[in-house]
Enzyme design. Structure first.
Site, short mmCIF file in Angstrom:
data_model
loop_
_atom_site.label_atom_id
_atom_site.label_comp_id
_atom_site.label_asym_id
_atom_site.label_seq_id
_atom_site.Cartn_x
_atom_site.Cartn_y
_atom_site.Cartn_z
N LYS A 157 -7.06 14.28 -6.40
CA LYS A 157 -5.74 14.29 -7.26
C LYS A 157 -4.94 16.03 -7.16
CE LYS A 157 -4.59 12.05 -10.10
NZ LYS A 157 -3.66 10.85 -9.84
N THR A 205 -5.62 6.98 -0.61
CA THR A 205 -4.32 6.82 -1.33
C THR A 205 -4.24 7.80 -2.30
OG1 THR A 205 -6.03 4.61 -1.54
CG2 THR A 205 -4.44 5.90 -3.71
N THR A 225 -4.26 13.74 -13.78
CA THR A 225 -5.30 13.89 -14.59
C THR A 225 -5.57 15.27 -15.63
OG1 THR A 225 -7.47 13.34 -14.79
CG2 THR A 225 -6.17 13.95 -12.76
N ASP A 226 -6.10 15.70 -16.42
CA ASP A 226 -6.52 16.93 -16.33
C ASP A 226 -8.22 17.39 -16.12
OD1 ASP A 226 -8.91 14.91 -17.45
OD2 ASP A 226 -8.54 15.95 -20.42
N GLU A 227 -8.50 16.81 -15.14
CA GLU A 227 -9.81 16.59 -14.47
C GLU A 227 -9.22 17.79 -13.29
OE1 GLU A 227 -12.86 13.95 -13.29
OE2 GLU A 227 -12.21 12.87 -15.24
N TYR A 270 -13.38 12.72 -6.71
CA TYR A 270 -11.80 12.26 -7.08
C TYR A 270 -10.94 13.36 -7.99
CZ TYR A 270 -9.00 10.73 -11.14
OH TYR A 270 -8.02 11.07 -12.22
N ASP A 324 0.96 -1.23 -0.08
CA ASP A 324 0.15 0.17 0.25
C ASP A 324 1.11 1.52 -0.13
OD1 ASP A 324 -2.01 1.96 0.64
OD2 ASP A 324 -2.71 1.39 2.02
N LYS A 352 -14.79 1.55 -16.69
CA LYS A 352 -14.93 3.51 -17.47
C LYS A 352 -15.89 3.16 -19.36
CE LYS A 352 -11.17 4.36 -15.27
NZ LYS A 352 -11.33 5.66 -13.60
#
Ligand code: DAU
Length: 340
Positions: A151, A98, A123-125, A147, A59, A186
């Site tokens: 990030k 995480t 990520t682009d998010e 999410y 982990d 997805k």
């Protein structure tokens, strides 16, 4: 080079590991991966016996496990993350642990062991929805899902370790990946595998949400380049070759697969569903990056891969975890809000 890869049993991580082993004969890879629901050793079965690859189950939020794996590493490429937006709407806790705590544990260990390069895969998010134009690396972060927020938090942590501690880290922000070995929750692998079984694909809302599609092998090539040539403290957007809304995507895949029209079920929209992502990739291009795969070619390769690898994805869709996620997910969508 001794490379520590985190999350290498996942979709992007496993494609990256295979690419690196083939592209660089001098690389040795240690893959630290907890094997959560989305991690699959079968994705790397072809390289698992080779002398240059080893998987350690562990982990990234466990400092002792991370410390053991970090010893002797020249560089780290950090993929390990909870990544599915819909799951983060149902329950954000694993995402915080995480994606945020796990990243902090890795950053501390990388500092302690004086790792020469840390690539944080993001990520682009994190930019949120962009109505028009392109997101550039210096733009404001406006994450809209738990999410994306987790990030964005991890990206900022990486930045702070560069500024405060001088950690030689870079951040990459990619658009929607597709290709072999993507877990079938997805949109694209769900569509392909449902249609192989002549089952409908559930299309969220009006289907007008726009995504920029990046073939995972191009993503792997871009990451290899950033690992070598990226400048400490910089962020690199990694976009795809084709931007379209979900209705167009559905139609392209339908034609490619030779499926009759009608195998689409309109379902209520994802809460907070970002309307559009679009990336400016001039920084990556200035490093010398060019895509190697056209969109139609990559889509065809992906469809062919799922058609040829039923033994990889069928067991995943039969598992209780997949099914119970779907019943929770659709109960929540029907109510039009996240349920817990
Ligand atoms: O943009 C990069 C991001 O792409 C990554 O950071 C995420 O980890 C990854 O999951 C992906 O996020 P999306 O939410 O865009 O991907 P997803 O495959 O879930 O959905 C793609 C589009 O399709 C999105 O507009 C939602 C829609 N969709 C998705 C599913 C699962 C549907 O219409 N029906 C579905 O069943």
């Amino acid at each position: 080079m001794r490379l520590l890869v985190t999350g290498g049993l996942g979709f992007i991580g496993s494609n990256f590991i295979r690419h690196m082993l083939a592209a660089d004969r001098g690389v040795r890879i240690l893959n630290l991966d907890l094997r959560t629901y989305a991690g699959n050793p079968a994705s790397l079965a072809d390289v698992a016996r080779g002398p240059r690859y080893r998987w350690v189950k562990g982990d990234i939020a466990d400092p002792a496990a991370v410390d053991r794996c970090m010893k002797g590493a020249d560089a780290v490429v950090h993929f390990a993350a909870e990544t599915h937006v819909d799951r983060s709407i149902l329950d954000a806790s694993a995402f915080l642990r995480t994606n945020v705590v796990g990243t902090q544990v890795l950053l501390d260990a990388a500092l302690r062991h004086k790792v020469g390069r840390f690539v944080h895969v993001s990520t682009d998010e994190v930019y949120g929805s962009v109505a028009r134009g392109l997101s550039r690396e210096g733009d404001r972060l406006e994450p809209n899902s738990p999410y994306a927020a987790s990030k964005a938090a991890s990206d900022l942590l990486v930045r702070s370790y560069v500024v405060t501690h001088g950690l030689p880290a870079v951040v990459t922000r990619a658009s929607n990946n597709f290709g072999p070995c993507q877990y079938p929750e997805k949109a694209l692998p769900l569509m392909i595998t449902n249609w192989i079984d002549r089952e409908p694909f559930p299309l969220y809302g009006d289907g007008r949400n726009v995504r920029d599609w990046l073939f995972v092998l191009d993503h792997a090539r871009a990451l290899a380049l950033v690992l070598r040539r990226g400048r400490t403290g910089e962020i690199y957007n990694i976009g795809g070759t084709h931007s379209c809304d979900n209705r167009e995507l559905v139609e392209r895949v339908r034609v490619l697969m030779g499926v009759a029209p009608g195998l689409v079920r309109r379902v209520p929209d994802r809460p907070g569903h970002d309307r559009r992502y679009a990336l400016d990739c001039s920084k990556l291009k200035a490093l010398g990056f060019q895509h190697a795969f056209g969109f139609t070619q990559a889509l065809q390769l992906t469809v062919d891969w799922y058609r040829g690898h039923e033994a990889w994805w069928r067991p995943l869709k039969k598992k209780g975890g997949f099914r119970s996620y779907y019943s929770r997910q659709y109960a929540a969508l029907r109510k039009g809000r996240a349920s817990r």
